[in-house]
Motif scaffolding. Structure first.
Motif, PDB file in Angstrom:
ATOM      1  N   ALA A  35      38.859  59.047  69.986  1.00 54.04           N
ATOM      2  CA  ALA A  35      38.467  57.643  70.110  1.00 54.04           C
ATOM      3  C   ALA A  35      37.431  57.414  71.205  1.00 54.04           C
ATOM      4  N   THR A  38      32.059  57.424  71.120  1.00 52.40           N
ATOM      5  CA  THR A  38      31.332  56.362  70.439  1.00 52.40           C
ATOM      6  C   THR A  38      29.844  56.567  70.739  1.00 52.40           C
ATOM      7  N   HIS A  39      28.999  56.000  69.914  1.00 53.76           N
ATOM      8  CA  HIS A  39      27.560  56.127  70.162  1.00 53.76           C
ATOM      9  C   HIS A  39      27.202  55.606  71.558  1.00 53.76           C
ATOM     10  N   ARG A  40      27.748  54.465  71.906  1.00 57.49           N
ATOM     11  CA  ARG A  40      27.445  53.848  73.204  1.00 57.49           C
ATOM     12  C   ARG A  40      27.908  54.740  74.363  1.00 57.49           C
ATOM     13  N   THR A  53      21.252  58.161  69.918  1.00 55.13           N
ATOM     14  CA  THR A  53      22.394  58.751  69.205  1.00 55.13           C
ATOM     15  C   THR A  53      22.231  58.631  67.704  1.00 55.13           C
ATOM     16  N   THR A  54      21.730  57.507  67.245  1.00 52.02           N
ATOM     17  CA  THR A  54      21.554  57.352  65.797  1.00 52.02           C
ATOM     18  C   THR A  54      20.287  58.035  65.310  1.00 52.02           C
ATOM     19  N   ARG A  60      28.570  58.711  63.324  1.00 52.92           N
ATOM     20  CA  ARG A  60      29.562  59.131  64.321  1.00 52.92           C
ATOM     21  C   ARG A  60      30.309  60.364  63.814  1.00 52.92           C
TER      22      ARG A  60
END
Length: 186
Positions: A35, A38-40, A53-54, A60
């Motif tokens: 969990a 995350t991208h952030r 990241t994207t 993800r």
């Protein structure tokens, strides 16, 4: 060499950025579990913009799969090196004293692999790699069921130690006993 020579620094920068993102994802995975990735959080940990990241990972799921794969490869190399230097009985100390967060990350891979076929391949790479290490230490073929049986015993004791936080001396004693008895397998 093909292409424009001016592209080389840009491509190298892209490889470094992608590697930083992946390292950040592995760190977050081992620190906080599935969990936490995350991208952030990955972008922040890597010190890169969120859009990176994207750009480098389409989803993800891809980021997680590659982070798990990197963790598996690193830990297999570490385990093989340790076993080569200290023998199979030395593996008890390595497993009993290794970084708990990294170990939890590996076990979390198994939980999520039960639902995600992409992760199943990575989990199998971990298991098969560990069985190969045990087989090599016993001078057995990797396909010999005795190597897998011993690895299963080791991993069960290891899982108990990590999840239940059993006393280190109990885990080490049981692992050492299992590994000493392995000489009867070969």
């Amino acid at each position: 060499m093909t292409g424009n020579p001016q592209d080389t620094p840009t491509q190298e920068r892209g490889r470094r950025r992608r590697a930083h993102l992946l390292t950040a994802a592995v760190d977050l995975l081992t620190e906080g579990g599935f969990a936490a990735v995350t991208h952030r959080a990955v972008a922040q940990r890597a010190g890169l913009p969120l859009a990176a990241t994207t750009y480098y990972f389409t989803s993800r799921d891809q980021l997680l799969a590659e982070a798990f794969a990197q963790l598996v490869e690193t830990e297999l190399a570490t385990t093989r090196h340790w076993t080569t230097r200290h023998g199979l009985t030395g593996l008890a100390d390595q497993l009993a004293t290794a970084d708990r967060n990294r170990q939890l990350g590996l076990w979390e891979l198994y939980v999520h692999a039960g639902r995600d076929p992409a992760l199943q391949q990575i989990a199998r790479r971990w298991t098969d790699g560990c069985v190969r290490i045990v087989a090599d230490a016993l001078d057995l073929p990797a396909t010999d069921p005795r190597a897998r049986l011993l690895y299963t015993t080791i991993s069960t004791l290891w899982l108990e130690h990590i999840v239940e936080q059993r006393p280190l001396h109990d885990t080490r004693a049981l692992l050492t006993t299992a590994l000493e008895n392995a000489s009867h397998l070969a």
